[in-house]
Design a protein around this motif. Structure first.
Motif, PDB file in Angstrom:
ATOM      1  N   MET A 105       0.850  -1.170   0.000  1.00 35.33           N
ATOM      2  CA  MET A 105       0.000   0.000   0.000  1.00 35.33           C
ATOM      3  C   MET A 105       0.891   1.226   0.000  1.00 35.33           C
ATOM      4  N   ILE A 106       0.581   2.138  -0.898  1.00 34.08           N
ATOM      5  CA  ILE A 106       1.237   3.440  -0.910  1.00 34.08           C
ATOM      6  C   ILE A 106       0.155   4.464  -0.600  1.00 34.08           C
ATOM      7  N   ALA A 107       0.306   5.166   0.501  1.00 30.95           N
ATOM      8  CA  ALA A 107      -0.708   6.128   0.938  1.00 30.95           C
ATOM      9  C   ALA A 107      -0.182   7.541   0.798  1.00 30.95           C
ATOM     10  N   GLY A 108      -1.000   8.411   0.231  1.00 30.58           N
ATOM     11  CA  GLY A 108      -0.639   9.823   0.105  1.00 30.58           C
ATOM     12  C   GLY A 108       0.643  10.014  -0.669  1.00 30.58           C
ATOM     13  N   LEU A 109       1.538  10.789  -0.118  1.00 32.07           N
ATOM     14  CA  LEU A 109       2.811  11.083  -0.781  1.00 32.07           C
ATOM     15  C   LEU A 109       3.960  10.246  -0.237  1.00 32.07           C
ATOM     16  N   ALA A 110       3.640   9.139   0.418  1.00 30.74           N
ATOM     17  CA  ALA A 110       4.680   8.286   0.995  1.00 30.74           C
ATOM     18  C   ALA A 110       5.635   7.800  -0.088  1.00 30.74           C
ATOM     19  N   GLU A 111       6.917   7.754   0.266  1.00 30.61           N
ATOM     20  CA  GLU A 111       7.927   7.279  -0.678  1.00 30.61           C
ATOM     21  C   GLU A 111       8.123   5.778  -0.582  1.00 30.61           C
ATOM     22  N   GLU A 112       7.702   5.198   0.531  1.00 32.28           N
ATOM     23  CA  GLU A 112       7.850   3.765   0.719  1.00 32.28           C
ATOM     24  C   GLU A 112       6.483   3.127   0.909  1.00 32.28           C
ATOM     25  N   ALA A 113       6.366   1.905   0.443  1.00 34.28           N
ATOM     26  CA  ALA A 113       5.112   1.168   0.572  1.00 34.28           C
ATOM     27  C   ALA A 113       5.035   0.497   1.938  1.00 34.28           C
ATOM     28  N   ASP A 114       3.825   0.395   2.446  1.00 32.26           N
ATOM     29  CA  ASP A 114       3.547  -0.375   3.656  1.00 32.26           C
ATOM     30  C   ASP A 114       2.952  -1.699   3.224  1.00 32.26           C
ATOM     31  N   ARG A 115       3.374  -2.775   3.861  1.00 29.81           N
ATOM     32  CA  ARG A 115       2.819  -4.091   3.566  1.00 29.81           C
ATOM     33  C   ARG A 115       1.507  -4.251   4.334  1.00 29.81           C
ATOM     34  N   VAL A 116       0.450  -4.596   3.609  1.00 28.73           N
ATOM     35  CA  VAL A 116      -0.861  -4.793   4.208  1.00 28.73           C
ATOM     36  C   VAL A 116      -1.361  -6.165   3.790  1.00 28.73           C
ATOM     37  N   LYS A 117      -1.735  -6.969   4.756  1.00 30.28           N
ATOM     38  CA  LYS A 117      -2.265  -8.296   4.453  1.00 30.28           C
ATOM     39  C   LYS A 117      -3.791  -8.216   4.448  1.00 30.28           C
ATOM     40  N   LEU A 118      -4.365  -8.510   3.299  1.00 31.20           N
ATOM     41  CA  LEU A 118      -5.818  -8.472   3.175  1.00 31.20           C
ATOM     42  C   LEU A 118      -6.381  -9.873   3.295  1.00 31.20           C
ATOM     43  N   PRO A 119      -7.553 -10.069   3.867  1.00 30.93           N
ATOM     44  CA  PRO A 119      -8.550  -9.054   4.190  1.00 30.93           C
ATOM     45  C   PRO A 119      -8.384  -8.414   5.570  1.00 30.93           C
ATOM     46  N   GLN A 120      -7.492  -8.910   6.421  1.00 33.22           N
ATOM     47  CA  GLN A 120      -7.365  -8.369   7.774  1.00 33.22           C
ATOM     48  C   GLN A 120      -6.967  -6.900   7.780  1.00 33.22           C
ATOM     49  N   GLY A 121      -6.252  -6.449   6.769  1.00 29.98           N
ATOM     50  CA  GLY A 121      -5.726  -5.095   6.737  1.00 29.98           C
ATOM     51  C   GLY A 121      -6.654  -4.032   6.185  1.00 29.98           C
ATOM     52  N   TRP A 122      -7.894  -4.393   5.849  1.00 34.61           N
ATOM     53  CA  TRP A 122      -8.802  -3.387   5.296  1.00 34.61           C
ATOM     54  C   TRP A 122      -8.983  -2.183   6.213  1.00 34.61           C
ATOM     55  N   PRO A 123      -9.079  -2.346   7.541  1.00 33.42           N
ATOM     56  CA  PRO A 123      -9.194  -1.146   8.386  1.00 33.42           C
ATOM     57  C   PRO A 123      -8.017  -0.180   8.204  1.00 33.42           C
ATOM     58  N   GLN A 124      -6.812  -0.707   7.999  1.00 31.83           N
ATOM     59  CA  GLN A 124      -5.635   0.132   7.768  1.00 31.83           C
ATOM     60  C   GLN A 124      -5.759   0.878   6.437  1.00 31.83           C
ATOM     61  N   VAL A 125      -6.254   0.204   5.406  1.00 34.04           N
ATOM     62  CA  VAL A 125      -6.445   0.840   4.094  1.00 34.04           C
ATOM     63  C   VAL A 125      -7.492   1.941   4.200  1.00 34.04           C
ATOM     64  N   ILE A 126      -8.599   1.647   4.868  1.00 36.11           N
ATOM     65  CA  ILE A 126      -9.676   2.626   5.014  1.00 36.11           C
ATOM     66  C   ILE A 126      -9.192   3.840   5.794  1.00 36.11           C
ATOM     67  N   GLU A 127      -8.410   3.610   6.844  1.00 39.66           N
ATOM     68  CA  GLU A 127      -7.869   4.726   7.628  1.00 39.66           C
ATOM     69  C   GLU A 127      -6.946   5.587   6.773  1.00 39.66           C
ATOM     70  N   ALA A 128      -6.083   4.963   5.979  1.00 42.22           N
ATOM     71  CA  ALA A 128      -5.179   5.718   5.112  1.00 42.22           C
ATOM     72  C   ALA A 128      -5.954   6.516   4.068  1.00 42.22           C
ATOM     73  N   ALA A 129      -7.060   5.969   3.565  1.00 43.14           N
ATOM     74  CA  ALA A 129      -7.860   6.646   2.546  1.00 43.14           C
ATOM     75  C   ALA A 129      -8.554   7.889   3.098  1.00 43.14           C
TER      76      ALA A 129
END
Length: 118
Positions: free
Chosen positions: A1-25
């Protein structure tokens, strides 16, 4: 996952990581990418679909930089991707609209489905 202007990606394991994706969005654009190998056992008549269900965000989807279109919140899509598959392919889901607070009770799903030749 690359959120906003981040230069590095965060590893997100789906489906457990959906709350993290939603928060970043909440803060702005998010890009999800996943590399995968071409599924085995696909013959010329088979249909390979990318299925998207219940993502509480708006965005677009592409495979190997070929746009497959956009999706709305909580939409259900079944997109034929057979023609876009390479030996190694990249699925990209771009969340391009910031969203308000969400109360989600279902877990979003993104999957590949292989339907036999007709």
């Amino acid at each position: 996952m690359i959120a906003g202007l981040a230069e590095e990606a965060d590893r997100v394991k789906l489906p457990q990581g959906w709350p993290q994706v939603i928060e970043a969005a909440q803060a702005g654009p998010v890009i999800l990418q996943r590399w995968f190998h071409r599924p085995t056992g696909i013959d010329d008549g088979a249909v390979v679909q990318l299925q998207i269900e219940g993502i509480p965000l708006r965005g677009s989807v592409s495979i190997n930089d070929a746009s497959l279109g956009s999706f709305a919140e909580f939409s259900e899509l079944a997109l034929n991707i057979h023609a876009h598959l390479l030996p190694r392919s990249c699925l990209t889901i771009s969340i391009d609209q910031p969203i308000g607070q969400l109360d989600t009770t279902t877990t979003p799903q993104v999957s590949l489905v292989i339907l036999p030749a007709r």
